[in-house]
Structures are given as C-alpha cells and as structure tokens.
Write an enzyme that holds these catalytic residues in place. Structure first.
Site, short mmCIF file in Angstrom:
data_model
loop_
_atom_site.label_atom_id
_atom_site.label_comp_id
_atom_site.label_asym_id
_atom_site.label_seq_id
_atom_site.Cartn_x
_atom_site.Cartn_y
_atom_site.Cartn_z
N ARG A 40 28.50 55.97 42.78
CA ARG A 40 29.30 55.29 43.81
C ARG A 40 29.07 56.02 45.12
O ARG A 40 29.36 57.21 45.23
CB ARG A 40 30.78 55.27 43.44
CG ARG A 40 31.65 54.78 44.58
CD ARG A 40 33.07 54.47 44.16
NE ARG A 40 33.14 53.22 43.42
CZ ARG A 40 34.25 52.52 43.24
NH1 ARG A 40 35.40 52.95 43.74
NH2 ARG A 40 34.24 51.39 42.57
N HIS B 297 28.72 45.55 44.93
CA HIS B 297 29.54 46.06 43.82
C HIS B 297 29.22 45.20 42.59
O HIS B 297 30.04 44.41 42.13
CB HIS B 297 31.02 45.98 44.20
CG HIS B 297 31.94 46.81 43.34
ND1 HIS B 297 31.48 47.60 42.29
CD2 HIS B 297 33.29 46.97 43.37
CE1 HIS B 297 32.52 48.20 41.72
NE2 HIS B 297 33.61 47.84 42.35
N GLN C 202 31.51 44.95 39.40
CA GLN C 202 32.77 44.24 39.63
C GLN C 202 32.58 42.73 39.52
O GLN C 202 33.35 42.05 38.85
CB GLN C 202 33.29 44.59 41.04
CG GLN C 202 34.57 43.87 41.42
CD GLN C 202 35.77 44.34 40.62
OE1 GLN C 202 36.05 45.52 40.60
NE2 GLN C 202 36.46 43.43 39.95
N ASP D 153 39.83 40.71 48.41
CA ASP D 153 39.56 42.15 48.34
C ASP D 153 40.22 42.76 49.58
O ASP D 153 40.65 42.03 50.49
CB ASP D 153 38.02 42.36 48.37
CG ASP D 153 37.61 43.83 48.29
OD1 ASP D 153 38.45 44.69 47.96
OD2 ASP D 153 36.42 44.12 48.57
N CYS E 148 40.00 42.29 43.04
CA CYS E 148 39.25 43.36 42.36
C CYS E 148 40.08 44.64 42.26
O CYS E 148 39.76 45.50 41.44
CB CYS E 148 37.93 43.62 43.07
SG CYS E 148 38.12 44.08 44.80
N ARG F 248 36.74 45.29 33.10
CA ARG F 248 35.73 46.22 33.61
C ARG F 248 35.16 47.04 32.44
O ARG F 248 33.96 47.26 32.36
CB ARG F 248 36.34 47.18 34.65
CG ARG F 248 36.83 46.54 35.95
CD ARG F 248 35.71 45.92 36.76
NE ARG F 248 34.64 46.85 37.06
CZ ARG F 248 34.63 47.71 38.08
NH1 ARG F 248 35.63 47.75 38.92
NH2 ARG F 248 33.59 48.51 38.29
N1 CP Z 1 37.74 47.51 41.71
C1 CP Z 1 37.30 48.80 41.70
O1 CP Z 1 36.10 49.09 41.76
O2 CP Z 1 38.29 49.72 41.59
P1 CP Z 1 38.14 51.30 41.76
O3 CP Z 1 37.82 51.55 43.20
O4 CP Z 1 39.46 51.84 41.35
O5 CP Z 1 37.03 51.77 40.88
N1 NVA Z 2 35.52 46.50 49.26
C1 NVA Z 2 36.27 47.55 48.62
C2 NVA Z 2 36.18 47.45 47.14
C3 NVA Z 2 37.04 48.43 46.39
C4 NVA Z 2 36.84 48.35 44.92
C5 NVA Z 2 35.78 48.90 49.10
O1 NVA Z 2 34.58 49.09 49.25
O2 NVA Z 2 36.62 49.78 49.35
#
Ligand code: CP
Ligand code: NVA
Length: 298
Positions: free
Chosen positions: A101, A128, A131, A217, A257, A285
C-alpha cells in the site's frame, strides 16, 4: 509469474476467475481449506493506514497456510530513502510474495519488476483493485451478475477507488455513472483507456436515477489531507442520503468501501440503514483476498 497491480491490466477472464473462486472460498471457510501458501512467507509493506486491507490479507495468508510479516514503510530503510528497487531486490530473495500500500503506482510496478515475487497492489493513489473486486463480488452475491447494471459512484470520481471502478466497467459490461464536480472527475485519458459505457456529470440526481448500486468513498483520500478544506467545500452535496436513494431502483444496493465519514459522503441514517450490506462488503475483503492469493499462485 502473476501480479495484481491494477484492474486496467487485469484481463476480464482473470477477473471473472477471481470472482467465482471467491464464492467457493467463502462457502468453504474453515472446512477442507487448501493450504497453497504452506511454507511461504509473505510481506505487507504499508505506507498508509489500513484496517480492512491489512487484516484481511494477514488473516487470509494465515488461513491459506502461509506466514505473514507486516512492515510499516516508515520503520524500514525505505522510509529513510532506500530506493524501492533495492528494497525489492533484498526482500525478493527472502519472501514469497508482497502486498503493498503506497502512493505512486509506479512504486508497486517497480517492486514487482525488481523483487521477482508475486506482488499485489493494496491501494495506490491510482487504483484499489482488491477493493473493487470485492465490491463487485458483494454486488453479485446479493443481486446476481453485474453485467448490464447501472453503478453510480458519488464523490471524488478521480480517486483510486473510482479509477478501479472505471477500469472494471467495460470488462464486466456494466454502466458506470460518475457524479462529481468537474474538478473531481477523472481525466479524459483515463476514460479513453478504459472504454465502456461511462458518463461523468455534476448532476448527482440525474446520475442516481434508476441506479442498481449507489457507491461512495471518502472526499479526502489518504495523502490529500492538505486539500481537506477545499475538497469539503467543493464536494459538499455529493452525498448518499435518503433523498438520493429515492431516485435509484427500489432494490438498489448502497455500498461504501470504508472508512466512512458520516455527514460528508453519506449521512448517518443512510449508513446505518445499509450497514448490513456495507459490513458484508467489508467481510468479503477476506474471501476475495484469498481468491486473489490462490489465483496468483496458480
Ligand atoms: N477499504 C479499505 O481499503 O479499508 P482500509 O483502508 O481500512 O484498508
Ligand atoms: N480513496 C480512499 C480509499 C480508502 C480505502 C483513500 O485513498 O484514502
């Protein structure tokens, strides 16, 4: 060797394989599970916060028989400036796969190239993929095939989550409507790379009319905190609430999400009324990450 770096580069047939494997994996959880990761150690390298993605991968890797190590990017030398390609070449000699990530999409791509181990994008600024595979899995679990359906995304339509929806639309044959102020609509280049039936509009109510799925989101994605005030000002109104839901199909699903900011992209009443779907989505997930891991090792 397979990687999951984006939905843009994931062929339709592979996407469908992961989605259908997830069904089997979910129904068999805890019974007769295969252990394809037995003898393997996977690493999670995260530069941004996470609850769902981290826990679902950690649990999923363990349930598939593997060992897992979580590395906060700022605790390793990467955080002090060691290049990603050097980190990748070191870890690639010790571990069997990586879940990353981070910010730049090119960093997960570079890690995959230099580590020579299966690499999974657990969220970048661009995409993502894990997701959105889960979101589609959840839709299909509750309503059947997503093909021909109308998905309306409300909010920051230029964010990573929206962008992965964009790349899934043509491949899985659903219509995608993106409701966002002009400044938060995706670039023409992304839309033309994706193809498919996608419309961008600032008319939120028109976008919601007849939708099968209303999705949102956060307005302020990780890494965009300095833009918070401006984003909140510009995105105010781009909210899923009871009045918007009236315009969608009567059996429309409401999904998020997570994490959710009540009173911003969704109101509290709507969130709680659809919590069953939203937390099934979060649970899924785990099942879909396991399907991704099994697919990557095939
Ligand atoms: N939706 C999602 O990716 O959640 P987290 O940021 O908690 O992993
Ligand atoms: N768009 C959001 C998604 C979180 C899971 C971010 O990048 O923070």
């Amino acid at each position: 060797m397979k990687h999951l770096l984006s939905l843009e580069t994931l062929p339709q047939a592979q996407m469908e394989r992961i989605l259908s494997a997830g069904v089997e994996i979910k129904s068999h959880r805890g019974r007769h599970e295969s252990q394809p990761l037995k003898g393997q150690t996977w690493v999670l390298i995260f530069s941004k916060s996470s609850t769902r993605t981290r826990v679902s991968f950690e649990v999923g890797i363990r349930e598939l028989g593997g060992q897992v190590m979580f590395l906060n990017a700022s605790d390793i030398q990467l955080g002090r400036g060691e290049p990603i390609k050097d980190t990748a070449r070191v870890l690639g000699r010790m571990i069997h796969g990586a879940v990353i990530r981070t910010y730049a999409q090119k960093d997960v791509e570079e890690f995959a190239q230099f580590s020579e181990v299966p690499t999974i994008n657990a969220l970048t600024d661009d995409e993502h993929p894990c997701q959105i595979l889960t979101d589609i899995f959840t839709y299909q679990e509750k309503r059947g095939s997503i093909r021909g359906k109308v998905v309306t995304f409300v909010g920051d339509a230029a964010c990573n989550v929206a962008q992965s929806w964009i790349f899934a639309a043509a491949k899985l044959g659903f219509e995608l409507r993106l409701a966002a102020p002009e400044k938060f609509q995706p670039s023409a280049a992304v839309l033309s790379r994706a193809g498919g039936k996608i419309t961008c509009t600032s008319d939120l109510r028109a976008a919601a009319r007849g939708a099968d799925l209303l999705y949102t989101d956060v307005w302020v994605s990780m890494g965009k905190e300095t833009e918070s005030q401006d984003r909140i000002r510009q995105l105010t109104g781009y909210q899923i609430n009871q009045s918007l839901i009236q315009l969608a199909k009567p059996d429309a699903l409401i999904m998020h999400c997570l994490p959710a900011y009540r009173g911003k992209e969704i109101d509290d009443q709507t969130f709680e009324a659809h919590a069953q779907t939203i937390f099934d989505q979060a649970e899924n997930r785990l099942h879909v990450q396991k399907a991704i891991l099994e697919w990557i090792l095939e």
